[in-house]
Design a protein around this motif. Structure first.
Motif, PDB file in Angstrom:
ATOM      1  N   THR A 156       0.859  -1.179   0.000  1.00 20.02           N
ATOM      2  CA  THR A 156       0.000   0.000   0.000  1.00 20.02           C
ATOM      3  C   THR A 156       0.901   1.236   0.000  1.00 20.02           C
ATOM      4  O   THR A 156       2.106   1.145   0.222  1.00 20.02           O
ATOM      5  CB  THR A 156      -0.970  -0.005   1.199  1.00 20.02           C
ATOM      6  N   GLY A 157       0.307   2.395  -0.256  1.00 22.32           N
ATOM      7  CA  GLY A 157       1.095   3.621  -0.372  1.00 22.32           C
ATOM      8  C   GLY A 157       1.520   3.843  -1.812  1.00 22.32           C
ATOM      9  O   GLY A 157       1.932   2.900  -2.510  1.00 22.32           O
ATOM     10  N   GLY A 158       1.409   5.078  -2.281  1.00 18.58           N
ATOM     11  CA  GLY A 158       1.652   5.374  -3.681  1.00 18.58           C
ATOM     12  C   GLY A 158       3.022   4.974  -4.184  1.00 18.58           C
ATOM     13  O   GLY A 158       3.163   4.500  -5.317  1.00 18.58           O
ATOM     14  N   ALA A 159       4.073   5.136  -3.364  1.00 17.12           N
ATOM     15  CA  ALA A 159       5.427   4.827  -3.829  1.00 17.12           C
ATOM     16  C   ALA A 159       5.682   3.333  -3.935  1.00 17.12           C
ATOM     17  O   ALA A 159       6.673   2.920  -4.544  1.00 17.12           O
ATOM     18  CB  ALA A 159       6.461   5.477  -2.906  1.00 17.12           C
ATOM     19  N   SER A 160       4.804   2.508  -3.356  1.00 18.31           N
ATOM     20  CA  SER A 160       4.985   1.055  -3.497  1.00 18.31           C
ATOM     21  C   SER A 160       4.712   0.605  -4.927  1.00 18.31           C
ATOM     22  O   SER A 160       4.970  -0.544  -5.273  1.00 18.31           O
ATOM     23  CB  SER A 160       4.073   0.298  -2.528  1.00 18.31           C
ATOM     24  N   GLY A 161       4.194   1.512  -5.766  1.00 21.35           N
ATOM     25  CA  GLY A 161       3.980   1.193  -7.166  1.00 21.35           C
ATOM     26  C   GLY A 161       5.227   1.313  -8.020  1.00 21.35           C
ATOM     27  O   GLY A 161       5.195   0.961  -9.201  1.00 21.35           O
ATOM     28  N   VAL A 162       6.346   1.784  -7.469  1.00 16.41           N
ATOM     29  CA  VAL A 162       7.603   1.874  -8.226  1.00 16.41           C
ATOM     30  C   VAL A 162       8.098   0.453  -8.503  1.00 16.41           C
ATOM     31  O   VAL A 162       8.406  -0.285  -7.562  1.00 16.41           O
ATOM     32  CB  VAL A 162       8.659   2.678  -7.452  1.00 16.41           C
ATOM     33  N   PRO A 163       8.183   0.027  -9.767  1.00 15.50           N
ATOM     34  CA  PRO A 163       8.433  -1.390 -10.060  1.00 15.50           C
ATOM     35  C   PRO A 163       9.717  -1.957  -9.474  1.00 15.50           C
ATOM     36  O   PRO A 163       9.708  -3.054  -8.886  1.00 15.50           O
ATOM     37  CB  PRO A 163       8.468  -1.421 -11.593  1.00 15.50           C
ATOM     38  N   HIS A 164      10.846  -1.247  -9.626  1.00  9.65           N
ATOM     39  CA  HIS A 164      12.089  -1.845  -9.146  1.00  9.65           C
ATOM     40  C   HIS A 164      12.143  -1.893  -7.625  1.00  9.65           C
ATOM     41  O   HIS A 164      12.794  -2.774  -7.050  1.00  9.65           O
ATOM     42  CB  HIS A 164      13.319  -1.134  -9.723  1.00  9.65           C
ATOM     43  N   LEU A 165      11.441  -1.005  -6.942  1.00 10.23           N
ATOM     44  CA  LEU A 165      11.358  -1.077  -5.488  1.00 10.23           C
ATOM     45  C   LEU A 165      10.510  -2.276  -5.074  1.00 10.23           C
ATOM     46  O   LEU A 165      10.889  -3.051  -4.186  1.00 10.23           O
ATOM     47  CB  LEU A 165      10.758   0.217  -4.935  1.00 10.23           C
ATOM     48  N   ARG A 166       9.369  -2.448  -5.717  1.00  7.41           N
ATOM     49  CA  ARG A 166       8.485  -3.568  -5.383  1.00  7.41           C
ATOM     50  C   ARG A 166       9.186  -4.905  -5.656  1.00  7.41           C
ATOM     51  O   ARG A 166       9.097  -5.840  -4.841  1.00  7.41           O
ATOM     52  CB  ARG A 166       7.198  -3.470  -6.197  1.00  7.41           C
ATOM     53  N   THR A 167       9.878  -4.993  -6.772  1.00  7.58           N
ATOM     54  CA  THR A 167      10.579  -6.232  -7.120  1.00  7.58           C
ATOM     55  C   THR A 167      11.639  -6.572  -6.085  1.00  7.58           C
ATOM     56  O   THR A 167      11.803  -7.737  -5.690  1.00  7.58           O
ATOM     57  CB  THR A 167      11.218  -6.099  -8.516  1.00  7.58           C
ATOM     58  N   ARG A 168      12.342  -5.540  -5.621  1.00 11.63           N
ATOM     59  CA  ARG A 168      13.413  -5.780  -4.648  1.00 11.63           C
ATOM     60  C   ARG A 168      12.851  -6.248  -3.311  1.00 11.63           C
ATOM     61  O   ARG A 168      13.412  -7.145  -2.665  1.00 11.63           O
ATOM     62  CB  ARG A 168      14.214  -4.494  -4.468  1.00 11.63           C
ATOM     63  N   ILE A 169      11.745  -5.665  -2.875  1.00 11.04           N
ATOM     64  CA  ILE A 169      11.126  -6.104  -1.621  1.00 11.04           C
ATOM     65  C   ILE A 169      10.614  -7.526  -1.764  1.00 11.04           C
ATOM     66  O   ILE A 169      10.816  -8.372  -0.875  1.00 11.04           O
ATOM     67  CB  ILE A 169       9.987  -5.156  -1.214  1.00 11.04           C
TER      68      ILE A 169
END
Length: 420
Positions: A376-389
């Motif tokens: 959740t949260g707008g910045a969680s939509g950044v693909p490379h951040l989400r992939t890394r998590i």
């Protein structure tokens, strides 16, 4: 859902967007705050030409139409910072930052009351796991400041819940079995994580302390991604990392001010302009500083920050974009690729991933024992951040909540439980 309207509301005062949730049978949980939408961008524009104050999308649109005045965004970032006890100038008058936040939160309250058709005196506010990293005293002061502001605008009872736990309450309402869930709440200003046991049975319990397996967070969010992208890909066009005639690198303070939402206005002070004039005289190349001079003279810092923010959003779905910077120089366009964005934010992503690893270690939970990763949260939509998590929890099912509404909706559930 309660059988009668709840007495209290839940408020997600966010760095980029804010929502208000309220449980009332037969009604949407999130209140309409602007143009029928449940989100109100956390922005204020003081229109000097017309002597008016604008909020949310209206604030951004009015500013971009070219009216003179003062735009403020990312106000939540002031909480816990050394700036909080200071202020700014609006229409020739001093405005304390505490009163600035009160302006916005008071408007948020008024709009929610209009939408609900009733007053609210009790509220559960969301808060990040840490307003301030590694400083408990400053963190506590930030919450105390927010509580004082909430009371100042008319709330008689105020309490707090961690924002990722608010999102957990929202997700839990749809579960049919027990899960171990890592809530990843990455908003405009912070990245917060809660590891929690959720189930339909546990949802009926008031005391959930035994279900909370761990919390972690750090002061990294969407506005930090904006700043990193700006510094890496845009500010060099204005002279960042350029050279003085003596071979030294141009001082970076002015560029950091312009790349950080809540400090942009400080770039327009007399001292900042004097610093710029000194840099201009001593610069080895002046073309880039001519652009910087136009930006400062025309007070286009917020306009540039909005272009960078939109570039971040566009690069989440497109391989490349062309940034239109003709306000700084006729015909100036600058290409930025998704790979540029990934490189610019690599350090931030590393810090977020390390926080997830540390949380699992502190909780004593193996990565394969987490069932669900909930974003959740707008910045969680950044693909490379989400992939890394997600790579930290390779066996977990990834679920995307309402990126902008999960927390407010969950806080509404929390508010009904606490205040009836």
């Amino acid at each position: 859902m309660t059988s009668a309207p709840a007495r209290a509301c839940g408020i997600d005062f966010g760095t980029s967007n804010s929502t208000v949730g309220w449980l009332c049978p037969g009604q949407p949980t999130l209140q309409s705050l602007e143009d029928g939408k449940p989100t109100l961008p956390s922005a204020i524009f003081f229109n000097a030409d017309e002597g008016s104050t604008h909020y949310g999308r209206d604030a951004l649109h009015t500013y971009l139409e070219g009216y003179e005045g003062r735009l403020m965004r990312a106000m939540k970032s002031l909480l816990g910072s050394s700036l909080m006890d200071g202020g700014t100038e609006v229409a020739g008058r001093a405005l304390a930052f505490r009163d600035l936040l009160a302006h916005f939160i008071g408007e948020l309250k008024a709009r929610a009351e209009t939408a609900a058709g009733r007053p609210f005196e009790q509220a559960v506010f969301g808060r990040p796991v840490y307003f301030v990293d590694d400083n408990p005293a400053a963190d506590r002061k930030a919450q105390d400041t927010l509580e004082a502001i909430a009371r100042q605008v008319g709330f008689s009872e105020v309490s707090f819940q961690f924002e990722p736990l608010g999102a957990a309450r929202h997700y839990e309402a749809a579960l049919t079995r027990e899960e171990r869930v890592l809530i990843a709440d990455i908003g405009g200003g912070t990245a917060d994580f809660s590891l929690i046991r959720l189930s339909p049975e546990r949802a009926r319990h008031t005391d959930r302390r035994d279900d909370l397996l761990g919390n972690a967070g750090l002061h990294v969010g969407g506005t930090d991604f904006d700043r990193a992208l700006s510094l890496a890909c845009v500010m060099p066009l204005l002279g960042f990392r350029g050279r003085l005639r003596n071979g030294a690198e141009i001082p970076s303070a002015l560029y950091f001010q312009l790349a950080t939402w809540h400090t942009i206005n400080t770039a327009y002070t007399r001292q900042s302009f004097a610093d710029f004039q000194h840099l201009y005289r001593e610069a080895a190349s002046r073309r880039e500083l001519d652009r910087l001079g136009r930006l400062i003279d025309r007070r286009e810092g917020h306009w540039l920050a909005l272009q960078v923010e939109q570039a971040k959003i566009d690069l989440s779905t497109a391989p490349a974009i062309a940034l239109d910077l003709d306000r700084l120089e006729d015909g100036l366009q600058h290409p930025i690729t998704a790979e540029d964005f990934t490189r610019a934010t690599e350090t931030l992503v590393d810090r977020v991933a390390a926080t997830v690893r540390d949380l699992l270690q502190q909780a004593g939970i193996a990565r394969q024992d987490v069932d669900t990763l909930y974003f959740t949260g707008g910045a969680s939509g950044v693909p490379h951040l989400r992939t890394r998590i997600a790579a930290e929890l390779p066996d977990a099912r990834c679920v995307e909540g309402d990126l902008y509404g999960s927390i407010g909706a969950g806080l509404a559930v929390e508010a009904a439980g606490r205040y009836g």
